[in-house]
Scaffold this motif. Structure first.
Motif, mmCIF file in Angstrom:
data_model
loop_
_atom_site.group_PDB
_atom_site.id
_atom_site.type_symbol
_atom_site.label_atom_id
_atom_site.label_comp_id
_atom_site.label_asym_id
_atom_site.label_seq_id
_atom_site.Cartn_x
_atom_site.Cartn_y
_atom_site.Cartn_z
ATOM 1 N N SER A 32 -47.256 25.518 51.091
ATOM 2 C CA SER A 32 -48.368 24.723 50.614
ATOM 3 C C SER A 32 -49.087 25.469 49.498
ATOM 4 N N ILE A 33 -49.239 24.798 48.353
ATOM 5 C CA ILE A 33 -49.966 25.368 47.227
ATOM 6 C C ILE A 33 -51.178 24.469 47.007
ATOM 7 N N PRO A 34 -52.360 24.901 47.493
ATOM 8 C CA PRO A 34 -53.558 24.061 47.400
ATOM 9 C C PRO A 34 -53.815 23.587 45.972
ATOM 10 N N GLY A 35 -54.110 22.305 45.845
ATOM 11 C CA GLY A 35 -54.373 21.714 44.546
ATOM 12 C C GLY A 35 -53.119 21.298 43.802
ATOM 13 N N PHE A 36 -51.947 21.672 44.316
ATOM 14 C CA PHE A 36 -50.683 21.315 43.667
ATOM 15 C C PHE A 36 -49.815 20.456 44.572
ATOM 16 N N GLY A 37 -49.518 20.949 45.783
ATOM 17 C CA GLY A 37 -48.712 20.159 46.702
ATOM 18 C C GLY A 37 -48.006 21.004 47.737
ATOM 19 N N LYS A 38 -47.100 20.351 48.469
ATOM 20 C CA LYS A 38 -46.356 21.014 49.542
ATOM 21 C C LYS A 38 -44.863 20.834 49.327
ATOM 22 N N PHE A 39 -44.137 21.895 49.625
ATOM 23 C CA PHE A 39 -42.679 21.852 49.635
ATOM 24 C C PHE A 39 -42.251 22.006 51.088
ATOM 25 N N LYS A 40 -41.378 21.121 51.556
ATOM 26 C CA LYS A 40 -40.852 21.302 52.903
ATOM 27 C C LYS A 40 -39.434 20.776 52.981
ATOM 28 N N VAL A 41 -38.701 21.320 53.937
ATOM 29 C CA VAL A 41 -37.308 20.948 54.128
ATOM 30 C C VAL A 41 -37.248 19.700 54.997
ATOM 31 N N LYS A 42 -36.488 18.718 54.520
ATOM 32 C CA LYS A 42 -36.270 17.505 55.308
ATOM 33 C C LYS A 42 -34.785 17.430 55.640
ATOM 34 N N GLU A 43 -34.519 17.086 56.871
ATOM 35 C CA GLU A 43 -33.129 16.972 57.308
ATOM 36 C C GLU A 43 -32.734 15.503 57.341
ATOM 37 N N THR A 44 -31.557 15.206 56.805
ATOM 38 C CA THR A 44 -31.037 13.850 56.875
ATOM 39 C C THR A 44 -29.888 13.845 57.878
ATOM 40 N N ALA A 45 -29.854 12.832 58.699
ATOM 41 C CA ALA A 45 -28.821 12.721 59.730
ATOM 42 C C ALA A 45 -27.498 12.277 59.100
ATOM 43 N N GLU A 46 -26.423 12.521 59.829
ATOM 44 C CA GLU A 46 -25.119 12.027 59.397
ATOM 45 C C GLU A 46 -25.189 10.503 59.374
ATOM 46 N N ARG A 47 -24.566 9.899 58.370
ATOM 47 C CA ARG A 47 -24.627 8.446 58.285
ATOM 48 C C ARG A 47 -23.334 7.890 57.705
ATOM 49 N N GLU A 48 -23.209 6.594 57.796
ATOM 50 C CA GLU A 48 -22.019 5.927 57.299
ATOM 51 C C GLU A 48 -22.313 5.372 55.905
ATOM 52 N N GLY A 49 -21.380 5.547 54.999
ATOM 53 C CA GLY A 49 -21.526 5.009 53.650
ATOM 54 C C GLY A 49 -20.242 4.343 53.221
ATOM 55 N N ARG A 50 -20.228 3.849 51.991
ATOM 56 C CA ARG A 50 -19.039 3.178 51.473
ATOM 57 C C ARG A 50 -18.636 3.777 50.126
ATOM 58 N N ASN A 51 -17.336 3.927 49.940
ATOM 59 C CA ASN A 51 -16.808 4.344 48.655
ATOM 60 C C ASN A 51 -16.915 3.128 47.736
ATOM 61 N N PRO A 52 -17.689 3.205 46.649
ATOM 62 C CA PRO A 52 -17.879 2.028 45.802
ATOM 63 C C PRO A 52 -16.595 1.569 45.101
ATOM 64 N N ALA A 53 -15.667 2.477 44.885
ATOM 65 C CA ALA A 53 -14.428 2.108 44.198
ATOM 66 C C ALA A 53 -13.470 1.343 45.107
ATOM 67 N N THR A 54 -13.379 1.778 46.369
ATOM 68 C CA THR A 54 -12.395 1.176 47.274
ATOM 69 C C THR A 54 -13.020 0.323 48.368
ATOM 70 N N GLY A 55 -14.312 0.533 48.618
ATOM 71 C CA GLY A 55 -14.969 -0.195 49.697
ATOM 72 C C GLY A 55 -14.714 0.428 51.061
ATOM 73 N N ALA A 56 -13.974 1.534 51.094
ATOM 74 C CA ALA A 56 -13.653 2.194 52.360
ATOM 75 C C ALA A 56 -14.899 2.845 52.950
ATOM 76 N N THR A 57 -14.990 2.822 54.273
ATOM 77 C CA THR A 57 -16.100 3.455 54.972
ATOM 78 C C THR A 57 -15.869 4.961 55.028
ATOM 79 N N VAL A 58 -16.925 5.706 54.717
ATOM 80 C CA VAL A 58 -16.847 7.170 54.785
ATOM 81 C C VAL A 58 -18.054 7.689 55.550
ATOM 82 N N ILE A 59 -17.897 8.836 56.165
ATOM 83 C CA ILE A 59 -19.004 9.473 56.870
ATOM 84 C C ILE A 59 -19.655 10.469 55.914
ATOM 85 N N ILE A 60 -20.950 10.333 55.732
ATOM 86 C CA ILE A 60 -21.713 11.248 54.889
ATOM 87 C C ILE A 60 -22.336 12.280 55.818
#
Length: 92
Positions: free
Chosen positions: A44-72
Motif C-alpha cells: 500500500s502506497i498512501p495517496g497512490f494505491g495498492k498492489f496485491k496478488v489476485k489468484e484466478t482459478a482454473e477455467r474452461e476456454g475455447r480456441n478461437p481458431a478451432t472452437g476446441a475446448t481447452v483448460i486454462i
C-alpha cells in the motif's frame, strides 16, 4: 508511455539527486513491490494505491481458431487499485 528513466529523471529533478541515484531509488521501489507480490503480500502506497496478488482459478476456454475446448490453468496476477486521490485526479 512513461519509462523508468523518465520517472527517475523527474525524481532527480524534483529532489536534487543525480539521475543515477534517482534511478536506483525508483528501481528499489519497484523491487520492493515485486518482492512483496512474490511473498503474496499487499503493498500500500498512501495517496497512490495498492498492489496485491489476485489468484484466478482454473477455467474452461475455447480456441478461437478451432472452437476446441481447452483448460486454462490457474494463475496469479498483480492487480493495482488506485487511491481516491488518483481516481479524483483522473476525473478532472
Amino acid at each position: 508511455m512513461t519509462t523508468t528513466n523518465d520517472i527517475a529523471a523527474k525524481v532527480a529533478e524534483e529532489n536534487g539527486l543525480t539521475k543515477v541515484q534517482a534511478k536506483s531509488a525508483v528501481e528499489a521501489v519497484f523491487k520492493a513491490v515485486t518482492d512483496a507480490a512474490i511473498a503474496g503480500e499487499e503493498t500500500s502506497i498512501p495517496g497512490f494505491g495498492k498492489f496485491k496478488v489476485k489468484e484466478t482459478a482454473e477455467r474452461e476456454g475455447r480456441n478461437p481458431a478451432t472452437g476446441a475446448t481447452v483448460i486454462i490453468a490457474a494463475s496469479k496476477k498483480l492487480a493495482f487499485t488506485p487511491a481516491k486521490a488518483v481516481k479524483d485526479a483522473l476525473k478532472a
